[in-house]
Structure formats: C-alpha cells, structure tokens
Design an enzyme around this catalytic site. Structure first.
Site, PDB file in Angstrom:
ATOM      1  N   THR A 284       3.674  -1.508  -5.641  1.00 47.99           N
ATOM      2  CA  THR A 284       4.411  -2.583  -4.983  1.00 47.99           C
ATOM      3  C   THR A 284       3.468  -3.739  -4.701  1.00 47.99           C
ATOM      4  O   THR A 284       2.341  -3.545  -4.240  1.00 47.99           O
ATOM      5  CB  THR A 284       5.067  -2.100  -3.677  1.00 47.99           C
ATOM      6  OG1 THR A 284       6.076  -1.136  -3.993  1.00 47.99           O
ATOM      7  CG2 THR A 284       5.723  -3.246  -2.927  1.00 47.99           C
ATOM      8  N   PHE A 286       2.717  -6.850  -2.460  1.00 50.06           N
ATOM      9  CA  PHE A 286       2.983  -7.437  -1.151  1.00 50.06           C
ATOM     10  C   PHE A 286       2.396  -8.848  -1.111  1.00 50.06           C
ATOM     11  O   PHE A 286       1.356  -9.112  -1.723  1.00 50.06           O
ATOM     12  CB  PHE A 286       2.345  -6.598  -0.032  1.00 50.06           C
ATOM     13  CG  PHE A 286       3.009  -5.261   0.189  1.00 50.06           C
ATOM     14  CD1 PHE A 286       3.964  -5.099   1.175  1.00 50.06           C
ATOM     15  CD2 PHE A 286       2.674  -4.170  -0.609  1.00 50.06           C
ATOM     16  CE1 PHE A 286       4.572  -3.870   1.373  1.00 50.06           C
ATOM     17  CE2 PHE A 286       3.278  -2.935  -0.417  1.00 50.06           C
ATOM     18  CZ  PHE A 286       4.236  -2.785   0.579  1.00 50.06           C
TER      19      PHE A 286
END
Length: 382
Positions: A284, A286
């Site tokens: 992921t 960020f």
C-alpha cells in the site's frame, strides 16, 4: 484508360510534398516565436480559444470531403497545440512567474510537529508513519480519513498519513476526493508491504472461527483465502487495528480479525495464519499531507488534478503538455465530478508524472495545463 503511376514515383512525389510541409512548419514556428515575443511584451495570454475556434472553422471550410475535414481539424489542432507549447517555453525563458506558489524546503521537519493517522496503534497507517517519521513522534489517531484532513485544516496536526493506493485492491477513492475538497499538499509517500494475518484470541484455534472482521480493503486483499472459508461471516470495520481491538474486547473464540503481525503483539492476539493476502507482492502506498505549500528540493514526482472541457480530444490535448515536455507520466485516475450539478458522466483526472517544480519542463507543462484546462491544481511535488 488512365495510366497509373508506379509506387516509386508516387513515393517520390510524397517525399517532395513532405519536404514542403516541413519547410512550412519551420516557418510557422518562427512566426510563433514572434507571436510569443508580442505576447510577452503586451501581457496577452497564450491561449486564445475564440481565435483558434474561428481559425479551425475557416480551415475546415476550405475542403469538401468529410474525411479530409476531420483530418484538417485534427492536423491544425495539433499544430496549434505545439505552437502554444513553444510559446510557453519562451515565456519561461523570459522569466515569467512560476505557475505555482510552492516554497522549496530541504527536508520535511517532524520535530515539534504533530502527526495524525486514521485507525489506532498497529494500523498500517501507524506503521507507515513510523517508517517515514520514525517511531519517536508526537502522534494521535482519529476514526476517519476526513477527520485526519480536518485535523490539519484546524491546526491540531501538522501532517497526516493517508493510504492512497493498494497494489491489489486499487486506489482509495475517498482520499482522492478529500485531496480536492481540502487545500492540503502531498509532501511525501511511504510504501508499506502488506502482510495480512488472521488473528484470534490466545485460546482460539482456526477451527473455532465463524466470523472475521477487517477494513473492506483488507477483506478484498484476502479474497482468495476467504473464499476457502465460505461459511465465515465477513464484517467490515473502519480499520484493521480497530478490528483486532474489537476481537480482543469481545472475548469470543469464534471471532477473528485480519490485521498485521504488529497488531497481534500490541493487542495480545494469536496469529492463526500468516500471509493470507491473495498477492504475495501486495503493498500500500501512503501519502504524507500538510497544509503548508512546500516541496522537497530533491522531489521527483508530481501529483496534479485537472478538469477539462467535456469535448472530444480534451484529455489528449491536456496530456500532450506532459508528453511534449518529455515528462514520464506513470499514473492517471478519473473520479466523477460530484460537487457540481449537471455533471453526470464528467470526470476529474488525477495524474502523476516524474519531475521537480524547479525544472523548466515541469514549469512549461504546468503553465500550459493551468492556462488551457478548466481547472488545474498541483497536489504536491515529493
């Protein structure tokens, strides 16, 4: 019977015409430079939409064949687009004001700053924050991404850590919308490998589980694993760490959460199975956001959003500012325009490309996009 020319003769004639077109193109670009000089001296804008519309109508009116009409329009739209880009370059060379209001900084200062993240301790956003800023930070958590943005807006926090894209589940659409709604700036990014675990109470076994909870993205990222346990109820929670905490507080052996190994340690839960994500390369991205208009001196990625006319070719012409300035675009995402009436099936585009705001190519691209799009905003250079 009409004599047909041989292929070599036809190609020779085409070459002659192409040479003439090339010579005329060079002459046109010389005139374009003179137009740019005039506009620099008078302060006149480069893009004159009415002038171009009128000229295209006149040029297409010179031919009768419908196919050739479309070709003439496409050809001269392209030529005029290139001419504008040359004018933007000349404007920059004459010291025109930069097309942004960002201040350059040498580093992101975290000392004496507060950082907010969504979820609770052990959430992947918490892990991303520690990776980017270090574990010794003044931080706090909130329940939603909107609350994190509000904390920056209200001055309760200096930076927020938000998930923006997962390599398996795709973009976090809500956070793209929040980037538009709030006048905050992306100043950094942190990519975290996602290693999901199935967590239960210390006394629980895998055979006890009948219900599993987690964030919707985490559930989606473990869909193959969950398909092997079709009898389980899947419950959506606001965050992976929140899900783990609820399992801990429930005291029920049949409840499990999908979260990180760190979360298991923080909440005293048992890891029933490790690495249950469908994609072993799952990660992921960020972003670090702030309300300060700053960018790093060594920044190498630009993030922008833009709105364009709802007309054929508009996106192509917008992207050409990136293409013709030799900038490498590596991401584009569309989101519906929801805040205005009468905009069904119209979209805002989010674009990432490589570059730094100090580079002339980036300045040229931003200047052209700012002048020719209905709306363009720099989201960050990081």
């Amino acid at each position: 019977m009409k004599k047909v020319k041989d292929l070599l003769t036809l190609r020779d004639e085409i070459d002659q015409v192409d040479n003439q077109i090339t010579a005329l193109y060079q002459k046109r670009m010389q005139l374009t430079a003179q137009v740019a000089e005039y506009k620099i001296n008078t302060g006149k804008k480069v893009f004159d939409k009415e002038r171009e519309r009128s000229k295209l109508e006149k040029l297409t009116g010179l031919v009768q064949d419908s196919f050739l009409k479309n070709g003439i329009r496409e050809l001269f739209e392209h030529i005029m687009s290139i001419s504008r880009k040359r004018q933007y370059q000349l404007l920059a060379a004459h010291g025109a004001e930069p097309p942004h209001d960002f201040e350059e900084v040498s580093k992101i200062e975290a000392e004496n700053c507060r950082i907010v993240f969504q979820g609770t301790e052990g959430a992947y956003a918490h892990i991303a924050m520690n990776e980017y800023f270090g574990s010794d930070t003044d931080s706090f958590h909130v329940d939603s991404w909107r609350e994190a943005m509000e904390a920056i807006k209200g001055g309760e926090a200096d930076y927020a850590v938000l998930p923006i894209e997962n390599s398996t589940a795709g973009v976090v659409a809500e956070n793209y919308d929040l980037l538009v709604e709030y006048d905050n700036t992306i100043v950094g990014e942190q990519i975290i490998p996602i290693r999901h675990c199935l967590l239960g109470l210390p006394e629980a076994e895998l055979s006890d589980i009948t219900s599993v909870c987690s964030h919707p993205q985490a559930l989606a990222q473990c869909d193959k694993y969950l398909q092997g346990h079709e009898a389980w109820d899947c419950v959506k929670e606001s965050n992976t760490a929140v899900a783990a905490r609820k399992v801990k507080e429930s005291g029920l052996k049949n409840q499990a959460a999908i979260a990180s190994e760190l979360t298991a340690r923080l909440y005293g839960l048992k890891i029933l199975e490790k690495n249950i994500q469908s994609n072993s390369e799952n990660s992921t991205r960020f972003i670090i956001v702030t309300k300060k208009k700053i960018f790093l001196a060594n920044a190498s990625k630009m993030s922008i959003c833009l709105e364009i006319r709802h007309k054929s070719g508009s996106l192509y012409h917008a992207l050409s500012h990136i293409i013709y300035n030799d900038l490498n675009m590596n991401f584009i995402q569309s989101r519906p325009l929801k805040e205005r009436s009468g905009t069904n099936w119209q979209y805002r585009f989010f674009i990432d490309f490589e570059g730094n705001m100090n580079e002339s190519a980036v300045k040229n691209a931003l200047r052209g996009l700012k002048e020719e799009c209905e709306n363009m905003r720099v989201l960050g250079n990081y």
